[in-house]
Design an enzyme around this catalytic site. Structure first.
Site, PDB file in Angstrom:
ATOM      1  N   LYS A   1      15.756 -45.633 -21.040  1.00 30.03           N
ATOM      2  CA  LYS A   1      15.503 -44.204 -21.294  1.00 30.03           C
ATOM      3  C   LYS A   1      14.844 -44.060 -22.653  1.00 30.03           C
ATOM      4  CE  LYS A   1      16.117 -40.159 -19.406  1.00 30.03           C
ATOM      5  NZ  LYS A   1      16.053 -39.792 -17.978  1.00 30.03           N
TER       6      LYS A   1
ATOM      7  N   LYS B   1      13.698 -48.970 -16.356  1.00 31.56           N
ATOM      8  CA  LYS B   1      13.073 -47.813 -15.712  1.00 31.56           C
ATOM      9  C   LYS B   1      13.897 -46.593 -16.046  1.00 31.56           C
ATOM     10  CE  LYS B   1      10.073 -45.994 -12.913  1.00 31.56           C
ATOM     11  NZ  LYS B   1       9.726 -45.095 -14.044  1.00 31.56           N
TER      12      LYS B   1
ATOM     13  N   THR C   1      13.353 -35.492  -6.972  1.00 27.25           N
ATOM     14  CA  THR C   1      14.713 -35.381  -7.526  1.00 27.25           C
ATOM     15  C   THR C   1      15.436 -34.175  -6.922  1.00 27.25           C
ATOM     16  OG1 THR C   1      13.867 -36.324  -9.573  1.00 27.25           O
ATOM     17  CG2 THR C   1      16.059 -35.359  -9.651  1.00 27.25           C
TER      18      THR C   1
ATOM     19  N   GLY D   1       8.972 -39.191 -16.484  1.00 29.33           N
ATOM     20  CA  GLY D   1       9.281 -37.886 -17.079  1.00 29.33           C
ATOM     21  C   GLY D   1      10.771 -37.603 -17.109  1.00 29.33           C
ATOM     22  N   ASP D   2      11.125 -36.563 -17.818  1.00 33.47           N
ATOM     23  CA  ASP D   2      12.490 -36.004 -17.843  1.00 33.47           C
ATOM     24  C   ASP D   2      12.304 -34.610 -18.442  1.00 33.47           C
ATOM     25  OD1 ASP D   2      15.535 -36.918 -17.565  1.00 33.47           O
ATOM     26  OD2 ASP D   2      15.421 -35.769 -19.421  1.00 33.47           O
TER      27      ASP D   2
ATOM     28  N   LYS E   1      22.507 -45.804 -11.536  1.00 31.71           N
ATOM     29  CA  LYS E   1      21.680 -45.003 -10.622  1.00 31.71           C
ATOM     30  C   LYS E   1      20.602 -45.883  -9.989  1.00 31.71           C
ATOM     31  CE  LYS E   1      20.269 -41.216 -12.403  1.00 31.71           C
ATOM     32  NZ  LYS E   1      19.580 -40.072 -13.029  1.00 31.71           N
TER      33      LYS E   1
ATOM     34  N   GLN F   1      21.483 -44.615 -16.139  1.00 29.32           N
ATOM     35  CA  GLN F   1      20.327 -45.064 -15.365  1.00 29.32           C
ATOM     36  C   GLN F   1      20.539 -46.457 -14.763  1.00 29.32           C
ATOM     37  OE1 GLN F   1      17.452 -42.688 -15.906  1.00 29.32           O
ATOM     38  NE2 GLN F   1      16.905 -43.502 -13.917  1.00 29.32           N
TER      39      GLN F   1
ATOM     40  N   SER G   1       9.928 -42.949  -7.947  1.00 26.05           N
ATOM     41  CA  SER G   1       9.144 -43.613  -8.993  1.00 26.05           C
ATOM     42  C   SER G   1       8.947 -45.087  -8.644  1.00 26.05           C
ATOM     43  CB  SER G   1       9.864 -43.522 -10.344  1.00 26.05           C
ATOM     44  OG  SER G   1       9.565 -42.308 -10.979  1.00 26.05           O
TER      45      SER G   1
HETATM   46  P1  NDP Z   1      12.515 -29.717 -17.069  1.00 32.18           P
HETATM   47  O1  NDP Z   1      12.108 -29.831 -18.478  1.00 32.18           O
HETATM   48  O2  NDP Z   1      11.481 -29.616 -16.022  1.00 32.18           O
HETATM   49  O3  NDP Z   1      13.500 -28.474 -16.880  1.00 32.18           O
HETATM   50  C1  NDP Z   1      14.688 -28.384 -17.578  1.00 32.18           C
HETATM   51  C2  NDP Z   1      15.326 -27.047 -17.275  1.00 32.18           C
HETATM   52  O4  NDP Z   1      16.633 -27.041 -17.830  1.00 32.18           O
HETATM   53  C3  NDP Z   1      14.576 -25.895 -17.899  1.00 32.18           C
HETATM   54  O5  NDP Z   1      14.763 -24.741 -17.113  1.00 32.18           O
HETATM   55  C4  NDP Z   1      15.284 -25.746 -19.257  1.00 32.18           C
HETATM   56  O6  NDP Z   1      15.203 -24.455 -19.821  1.00 32.18           O
HETATM   57  C5  NDP Z   1      16.717 -26.049 -18.874  1.00 32.18           C
HETATM   58  N1  NDP Z   1      17.398 -26.613 -20.027  1.00 32.18           N
HETATM   59  C6  NDP Z   1      17.121 -27.775 -20.671  1.00 32.18           C
HETATM   60  N2  NDP Z   1      17.928 -27.973 -21.715  1.00 32.18           N
HETATM   61  C7  NDP Z   1      18.734 -26.900 -21.735  1.00 32.18           C
HETATM   62  C8  NDP Z   1      19.790 -26.512 -22.580  1.00 32.18           C
HETATM   63  N3  NDP Z   1      20.173 -27.264 -23.621  1.00 32.18           N
HETATM   64  N4  NDP Z   1      20.405 -25.343 -22.279  1.00 32.18           N
HETATM   65  C9  NDP Z   1      20.016 -24.586 -21.223  1.00 32.18           C
HETATM   66  N5  NDP Z   1      19.016 -24.893 -20.398  1.00 32.18           N
HETATM   67  C10 NDP Z   1      18.390 -26.025 -20.655  1.00 32.18           C
HETATM   68  O7  NDP Z   1      13.485 -30.962 -16.797  1.00 32.18           O
HETATM   69  P2  NDP Z   1      13.898 -31.617 -15.411  1.00 32.18           P
HETATM   70  O8  NDP Z   1      14.024 -30.570 -14.375  1.00 32.18           O
HETATM   71  O9  NDP Z   1      13.033 -32.775 -15.180  1.00 32.18           O
HETATM   72  O10 NDP Z   1      15.347 -32.201 -15.778  1.00 32.18           O
HETATM   73  C11 NDP Z   1      16.547 -31.447 -15.586  1.00 32.18           C
HETATM   74  C12 NDP Z   1      17.729 -32.396 -15.542  1.00 32.18           C
HETATM   75  O11 NDP Z   1      17.564 -33.310 -14.445  1.00 32.18           O
HETATM   76  C13 NDP Z   1      17.939 -33.279 -16.763  1.00 32.18           C
HETATM   77  O12 NDP Z   1      19.328 -33.509 -16.940  1.00 32.18           O
HETATM   78  C14 NDP Z   1      17.278 -34.585 -16.371  1.00 32.18           C
HETATM   79  O13 NDP Z   1      17.787 -35.690 -17.097  1.00 32.18           O
HETATM   80  C15 NDP Z   1      17.674 -34.652 -14.902  1.00 32.18           C
HETATM   81  N6  NDP Z   1      16.866 -35.526 -14.070  1.00 32.18           N
HETATM   82  C16 NDP Z   1      15.520 -35.332 -13.963  1.00 32.18           C
HETATM   83  C17 NDP Z   1      14.774 -36.150 -13.148  1.00 32.18           C
HETATM   84  C18 NDP Z   1      13.327 -35.898 -12.897  1.00 32.18           C
HETATM   85  O14 NDP Z   1      12.786 -36.562 -12.000  1.00 32.18           O
HETATM   86  N7  NDP Z   1      12.672 -34.996 -13.594  1.00 32.18           N
HETATM   87  C19 NDP Z   1      15.387 -37.294 -12.447  1.00 32.18           C
HETATM   88  C20 NDP Z   1      16.826 -37.340 -12.534  1.00 32.18           C
HETATM   89  C21 NDP Z   1      17.516 -36.492 -13.349  1.00 32.18           C
HETATM   90  P3  NDP Z   1      14.247 -24.226 -21.112  1.00 32.18           P
HETATM   91  O15 NDP Z   1      12.856 -24.369 -20.560  1.00 32.18           O
HETATM   92  O16 NDP Z   1      14.583 -22.859 -21.577  1.00 32.18           O
HETATM   93  O17 NDP Z   1      14.602 -25.302 -22.100  1.00 32.18           O
END
Ligand code: NDP
Length: 445
Positions: free
Chosen positions: A126, A90, A210, A165-166, A114, A111, A377
């Site tokens: 992943k 997962k 999250t 998603g991620d 977690k 993961q 999830s």
């Molecule tokens: P999204 O795609 O919804 O949002 C990501 C955000 O982070 C955007 O604002 C993006 O900006 C910014 N970002 C991504 N990469 C970079 C980078 N290299 N430099 C600067 N800004 C960056 O992703 P999520 O919110 O889902 O995920 C965010 C984090 O949380 C990740 O580390 C993910 O692994 C983690 N996570 C997510 C979960 C979930 O349920 N979604 C669960 C657990 C952890 P821009 O649009 O400009 O790229």
């Protein structure tokens, strides 16, 4: 024991050269396991760690697709099944140009622990692609997702591997992926993907889980010190799924959130972030942070400097790995930060984490603090299996309980192993012991 752990780490580096993120994630876990291995010799005898650091399976595939102008593109797809001792693999799918095998392996490895902390029956996995969704039309996203799933579908299933998603993969992408899976398999297997829309199998609160969970974890750490979020100044990096709902929950708990970001810069909004506007810009318009400032002129856009220069009591890094380094940690500490909770996966560098801990700042590692997403999830899978849909209140009550339990288990484990308040150690050991016992029970496979 330290020599044994060092040898495992060196082997990982040798077998997986040029994979710095994966090596970093492995090091972070191994670094805390010495006391538990001294107590549980059976884990050493059973080669648990040697088996944990090697993924059970890894798929790398070509993803060809055609853009709106008829031009052919080829991306690389990945899916890693890291460990399935506790349940089907997962973990999410990440679509971002930076994606490579090292990033997918670090995320898959994290993961495992977690998912173990959630106490739900899910293993660690992943996947993703170096595809860049930014600026692509809906039709292009759909064609990419269909091609991705055409290669992936034979490896996943509700009892095998359940992606979600991620970064770069939200409800729209999950919809296209599910549609293609259904078409290829001739099965309506709702539990094969999570993060689905609520009108066809998704769980209420999955979108928020999250970010909400990260703030709940921060609140639990603060409560243990007799503090809370009321009137606390908060800075949140990112403006995606995790960041938006971390902002919303922090505000619900009385905090004052003043900043967020994306890869183009950060926004400072002293009056307090207008989360409804941020959702409109990011979720509906799929815009940039600059679009928020256009609609709210008192907020300012900064394309130079770091979001962590803004003084705050609570810092929530919710964007991506290694976004908060040693220099940023020093600035936050000098500005009096009290709490850091990782909404993203591994957003703080090891040097930054050490500084926070040395400064007696409460530090919640991602594998515990952001586990609310994968936990919800698993609740979605539970609802799919029973063909039910729970009301939002029930899903939220479960999330609150799960986050409180994760916090408690991390705090108790850290104390039991002689380092009260060390949530990194608590999370690693608690997550590890549960999966290690399952690995021992199931023999050499
Ligand atoms: P999204 O795609 O919804 O949002 C990501 C955000 O982070 C955007 O604002 C993006 O900006 C910014 N970002 C991504 N990469 C970079 C980078 N290299 N430099 C600067 N800004 C960056 O992703 P999520 O919110 O889902 O995920 C965010 C984090 O949380 C990740 O580390 C993910 O692994 C983690 N996570 C997510 C979960 C979930 O349920 N979604 C669960 C657990 C952890 P821009 O649009 O400009 O790229």
């Amino acid at each position: 024991m330290q020599d044994y752990l060092e040898r495992i780490y060196q082997d990982v580096c040798q077998v997986n050269p040029a994979e710095p993120e994966f090596q970093q994630a492995v090091h972070e876990v191994l670094d805390t396991l010495s006391p538990v291995l001294k107590r549980h010799r059976e884990f050493v005898d059973a080669g648990v760690l040697e088996r944990l650091v090697e993924p059970e399976r890894q798929y790398i595939f070509r993803v060809p697709w055609v853009d709106d102008d008829g031009k052919i593109h080829v991306n690389r797809g990945y899916r890693i099944g890291f460990n399935s001792a506790l349940g089907p693999y997962k973990g999410g799918l990440r679509f971002h140009p930076s994606v490579n095998i090292s990033i997918i392996k670090f995320l898959g490895f994290e993961q495992i622990f977690k998912n173990s902390l959630t106490r739900q029956r899910i293993g660690g996995g992943k996947g993703g692609s170096n595809f860049n969704p930014q600026g692509r039309s809906d039709a292009e996203i759909m064609r990419f997702c269909q091609s991705f799933m055409t290669s992936l579908y034979q490896h996943i299933g509700e009892y095998t591997d359940v992606p979600a998603g991620d970064i770069g993969v939200g409800g729209r992408e999950i919809g296209y992926l599910f549609g293609q899976y259904r078409r290829l398999t001739n099965r309506y297997e709702a539990g094969v993907l999570t993060g689905k829309a609520v009108n066809w199998g998704g769980s209420l609160l999955r979108t928020e889980a999250t970010g909400y969970g990260t703030v709940l974890f921060a609140a639990s750490m603060m409560a243990k010190r007799g503090s809370d979020l009321e009137d606390k100044r908060v800075v949140v990096s990112g403006s995606g799924n995790v960041a938006i709902y971390a902002i919303e929950k922090a505000q619900q708990l009385g905090a004052h959130v003043v900043a967020f970001s994306d890869s183009s810069g950060y926004v400072f909004d002293e009056a307090g972030v207008d989360v409804a506007l941020l959702r409109q810009v990011k979720e509906v318009q799929r815009g940039r942070v600059a679009d928020y400032v256009k609609a709210r002129p008192q907020a300012t856009l900064h394309t130079k400097g770091s979001i962590w220069d803004i003084p705050c009591a609570i810092a929530l890094p919710c964007a991506t790995q290694n976004e908060l380094d040693e220099a940023a940690a020093r600035t936050l500490i000098a500005n009096g930060v009290e709490v850091v909770a990782e909404g993203a996966n591994m957003p703080c560098t090891p040097a930054a984490v050490e500084l926070f801990q040395a400064a007696n700042c409460l530090f919640g590692p991602g594998k515990a603090a952001n586990a609310g997403g994968v936990a919800t999830s698993a609740l979605e899978m539970e609802q799919n299996a029973s063909r039910e849909q729970w009301p939002a209140e029930k899903a939220e009550a479960k999330l609150v309980r799960i986050m409180a339990d994760i916090h408690e288990e991390c705090a108790e484990t850290a104390a039991e192993y002689g380092e009260p308040g060390n949530y990194v150690m608590g999370a690693n050991i608690a997550g590890f012991v549960r999966v290690a016992n399952a690995i021992v029970d199931q023999g050499i496979i």
